[in-house]
Design a protein around this motif. Structure first.
Motif, PDB file in Angstrom:
ATOM      1  N   VAL A 175       0.865  -1.176   0.000  1.00 33.67           N
ATOM      2  CA  VAL A 175       0.000   0.000   0.000  1.00 33.67           C
ATOM      3  C   VAL A 175       0.902   1.227   0.000  1.00 33.67           C
ATOM      4  CG1 VAL A 175      -1.856   1.252   1.161  1.00 33.67           C
ATOM      5  CG2 VAL A 175      -1.793  -1.246   1.256  1.00 33.67           C
ATOM      6  N   TYR A 176       0.928   1.911  -1.138  1.00 29.91           N
ATOM      7  CA  TYR A 176       1.842   3.048  -1.267  1.00 29.91           C
ATOM      8  C   TYR A 176       1.528   4.140  -0.261  1.00 29.91           C
ATOM      9  CZ  TYR A 176       3.879   7.340  -3.071  1.00 29.91           C
ATOM     10  OH  TYR A 176       4.548   8.523  -3.172  1.00 29.91           O
ATOM     11  N   GLU A 177       0.243   4.350   0.021  1.00 29.61           N
ATOM     12  CA  GLU A 177      -0.169   5.461   0.886  1.00 29.61           C
ATOM     13  C   GLU A 177       0.550   5.446   2.233  1.00 29.61           C
ATOM     14  OE1 GLU A 177      -4.209   5.345   2.279  1.00 29.61           O
ATOM     15  OE2 GLU A 177      -4.417   7.500   2.020  1.00 29.61           O
ATOM     16  N   ASN A 178       0.809   4.247   2.784  1.00 28.74           N
ATOM     17  CA  ASN A 178       1.481   4.199   4.091  1.00 28.74           C
ATOM     18  C   ASN A 178       2.849   3.516   4.036  1.00 28.74           C
ATOM     19  OD1 ASN A 178       0.755   1.529   3.816  1.00 28.74           O
ATOM     20  ND2 ASN A 178      -0.867   1.589   5.348  1.00 28.74           N
ATOM     21  N   TYR A 179       3.390   3.324   2.791  1.00 23.67           N
ATOM     22  CA  TYR A 179       4.731   2.774   2.600  1.00 23.67           C
ATOM     23  C   TYR A 179       4.873   1.381   3.211  1.00 23.67           C
ATOM     24  CZ  TYR A 179       5.516   7.838   2.115  1.00 23.67           C
ATOM     25  OH  TYR A 179       5.424   9.160   1.758  1.00 23.67           O
ATOM     26  N   PHE A 180       3.798   0.605   3.184  1.00 19.79           N
ATOM     27  CA  PHE A 180       3.749  -0.654   3.917  1.00 19.79           C
ATOM     28  C   PHE A 180       3.773  -1.839   2.963  1.00 19.79           C
ATOM     29  CE2 PHE A 180       1.551  -3.641   6.950  1.00 19.79           C
ATOM     30  CZ  PHE A 180       2.519  -3.568   7.936  1.00 19.79           C
ATOM     31  N   LEU A 181       4.684  -2.782   3.209  1.00 27.44           N
ATOM     32  CA  LEU A 181       4.823  -3.996   2.422  1.00 27.44           C
ATOM     33  C   LEU A 181       4.637  -5.172   3.376  1.00 27.44           C
ATOM     34  CD1 LEU A 181       5.568  -4.786  -0.526  1.00 27.44           C
ATOM     35  CD2 LEU A 181       7.947  -4.875   0.210  1.00 27.44           C
ATOM     36  N   LYS A 182       3.679  -6.062   3.049  1.00 26.97           N
ATOM     37  CA  LYS A 182       3.306  -7.107   4.009  1.00 26.97           C
ATOM     38  C   LYS A 182       3.111  -8.445   3.323  1.00 26.97           C
ATOM     39  CE  LYS A 182      -0.366  -8.242   7.327  1.00 26.97           C
ATOM     40  NZ  LYS A 182      -1.663  -7.796   7.897  1.00 26.97           N
ATOM     41  N   SER A 183       3.618  -9.510   3.953  1.00 20.48           N
ATOM     42  CA  SER A 183       3.341 -10.877   3.533  1.00 20.48           C
ATOM     43  C   SER A 183       2.976 -11.680   4.778  1.00 20.48           C
ATOM     44  CB  SER A 183       4.560 -11.503   2.844  1.00 20.48           C
ATOM     45  OG  SER A 183       5.578 -11.779   3.795  1.00 20.48           O
ATOM     46  N   ASP A 184       2.698 -12.959   4.597  1.00 20.31           N
ATOM     47  CA  ASP A 184       2.379 -13.797   5.756  1.00 20.31           C
ATOM     48  C   ASP A 184       3.572 -13.952   6.682  1.00 20.31           C
ATOM     49  OD1 ASP A 184      -0.180 -14.175   4.802  1.00 20.31           O
ATOM     50  OD2 ASP A 184       0.316 -16.049   3.754  1.00 20.31           O
ATOM     51  N   LYS A 185       4.783 -13.781   6.136  1.00 20.27           N
ATOM     52  CA  LYS A 185       5.996 -14.021   6.915  1.00 20.27           C
ATOM     53  C   LYS A 185       6.610 -12.762   7.505  1.00 20.27           C
ATOM     54  CE  LYS A 185       7.289 -18.033   4.105  1.00 20.27           C
ATOM     55  NZ  LYS A 185       8.326 -18.609   3.214  1.00 20.27           N
ATOM     56  N   LYS A 186       6.391 -11.613   6.853  1.00 22.33           N
ATOM     57  CA  LYS A 186       7.075 -10.404   7.330  1.00 22.33           C
ATOM     58  C   LYS A 186       6.281  -9.151   6.993  1.00 22.33           C
ATOM     59  CE  LYS A 186      10.668 -11.338   4.760  1.00 22.33           C
ATOM     60  NZ  LYS A 186      11.994 -11.264   4.100  1.00 22.33           N
ATOM     61  N   GLU A 187       6.591  -8.089   7.721  1.00 21.44           N
ATOM     62  CA  GLU A 187       6.024  -6.772   7.472  1.00 21.44           C
ATOM     63  C   GLU A 187       7.169  -5.770   7.402  1.00 21.44           C
ATOM     64  OE1 GLU A 187       3.192  -5.845  10.493  1.00 21.44           O
ATOM     65  OE2 GLU A 187       1.837  -7.499   9.986  1.00 21.44           O
ATOM     66  N   ILE A 188       7.178  -4.960   6.354  1.00 18.09           N
ATOM     67  CA  ILE A 188       8.282  -4.029   6.134  1.00 18.09           C
ATOM     68  C   ILE A 188       7.718  -2.639   5.887  1.00 18.09           C
ATOM     69  CG2 ILE A 188      10.252  -3.457   4.660  1.00 18.09           C
ATOM     70  CD1 ILE A 188      10.266  -6.454   3.842  1.00 18.09           C
ATOM     71  N   THR A 189       8.230  -1.660   6.602  1.00 12.64           N
ATOM     72  CA  THR A 189       7.887  -0.266   6.333  1.00 12.64           C
ATOM     73  C   THR A 189       9.011   0.344   5.511  1.00 12.64           C
ATOM     74  OG1 THR A 189       6.646  -0.069   8.400  1.00 12.64           O
ATOM     75  CG2 THR A 189       7.319   1.977   7.330  1.00 12.64           C
ATOM     76  N   LEU A 190       8.688   0.751   4.303  1.00 12.91           N
ATOM     77  CA  LEU A 190       9.679   1.308   3.395  1.00 12.91           C
ATOM     78  C   LEU A 190       9.900   2.796   3.681  1.00 12.91           C
ATOM     79  CD1 LEU A 190       8.345  -0.239   0.060  1.00 12.91           C
ATOM     80  CD2 LEU A 190      10.103  -1.169   1.567  1.00 12.91           C
ATOM     81  N   THR A 191      11.000   3.318   3.203  1.00  7.06           N
ATOM     82  CA  THR A 191      11.193   4.763   3.228  1.00  7.06           C
ATOM     83  C   THR A 191      10.321   5.387   2.132  1.00  7.06           C
ATOM     84  OG1 THR A 191      13.002   4.777   1.627  1.00  7.06           O
ATOM     85  CG2 THR A 191      13.587   4.431   3.950  1.00  7.06           C
TER      86      THR A 191
END
Length: 227
Positions: A140-156
């Motif tokens: 979701v670009y709006e909150n810079y959030f990348l998520k899978s079942d294994k991990k969650e990553i907040t991008l710059t």
């Protein structure tokens, strides 16, 4: 589907009655006869678009628009005014208005303008809330959030912008110059080196996704391939 809510501010009672009566055939209209009441309404309620007269008691339309923009940068604003000076039109647009209609205006034109800006605003909302699917990840670009079942990553912010650019152009070669001018606003040497660093970061994040690759196209740019 519920009607879109319009904040309509006009102190001329006759004009306000006629305009609101026509607008209410298409929208939910909240009318205020002075600037102070209108601004209080805006602060306490939700609206989809504002139609503001300029010459108003208490607060004029320019002042209302200035305060609205401090709180909401996206809501469409249309000015209505008997003032025909180019300087007034320019001032209104610089304050963040989307359009400026001079009285006497056509009701049909006003309704058309409102519909155009509401549609445009809705598309912006839908686009900003879009969920991209990248292999096992959701982004979701709006909150810079990348998520899978294994991990969650907040991008710059820059990583998110670069990833969105790739996802909007999957399986398409993007020239280095286009990427740099889109995200860095220049294509100098230092920006180019920064781009290479961010490409490496995205590749590292996505390395466990076998169907997702960021390919290097020599002397041209990059291509995100999603099988």
């Amino acid at each position: 589907m519920s009607k879109k809510r319009i904040l309509y501010v006009e102190d001329d009672e006759t004009l306000a009655f006629l305009t609101a009566d026509n607008l209410e055939q298409h929208f939910e209209v909240i009318h205020c006869g002075n600037g102070a009441d209108a601004f209080q309404k805006f602060c306490n309620e939700e609206f989809d678009l504002c139609v503001l007269d300029i010459m108003l008691p208490d607060m004029d339309g320019f002042e209302i628009a200035t305060e609205i923009r401090k709180r909401n940068e996206e809501i469409p604003i249309i000015f209505l005014s008997a003032k025909t000076m180019k300087e007034d039109r320019i001032k209104g647009l610089r304050l963040g208005a989307d359009d400026y209609l001079v009285k006497p205006y056509s009701i049909e034109e006003l309704i058309l303008k409102i519909e155009i800006f509401l549609n445009r605003s809705q598309k912006v909302i839908e686009k900003s809330n879009k969920v991209y699917v990248i292999g096992s990840f959701e982004f979701v670009y709006e909150n810079y959030f990348l998520k899978s079942d294994k991990k969650e990553i907040t991008l710059t912010e820059r990583e998110a912008g670069l990833l969105k650019l790739f996802l909007d152009n999957t399986n398409t070669v993007l020239k280095r110059e286009k990427i740099l001018t889109s995200l860095w606003e220049n294509d100098d040497y230092f920006s180019g080196r920064s781009l290479d660093v961010f490409i490496s970061r995205l590749r590292k994040i996505l390395k466990e996704e076998p169907n997702v690759k960021i390919e290097n196209i020599p002397r041209v740019g990059f291509k995100m391939v999603i099988d």
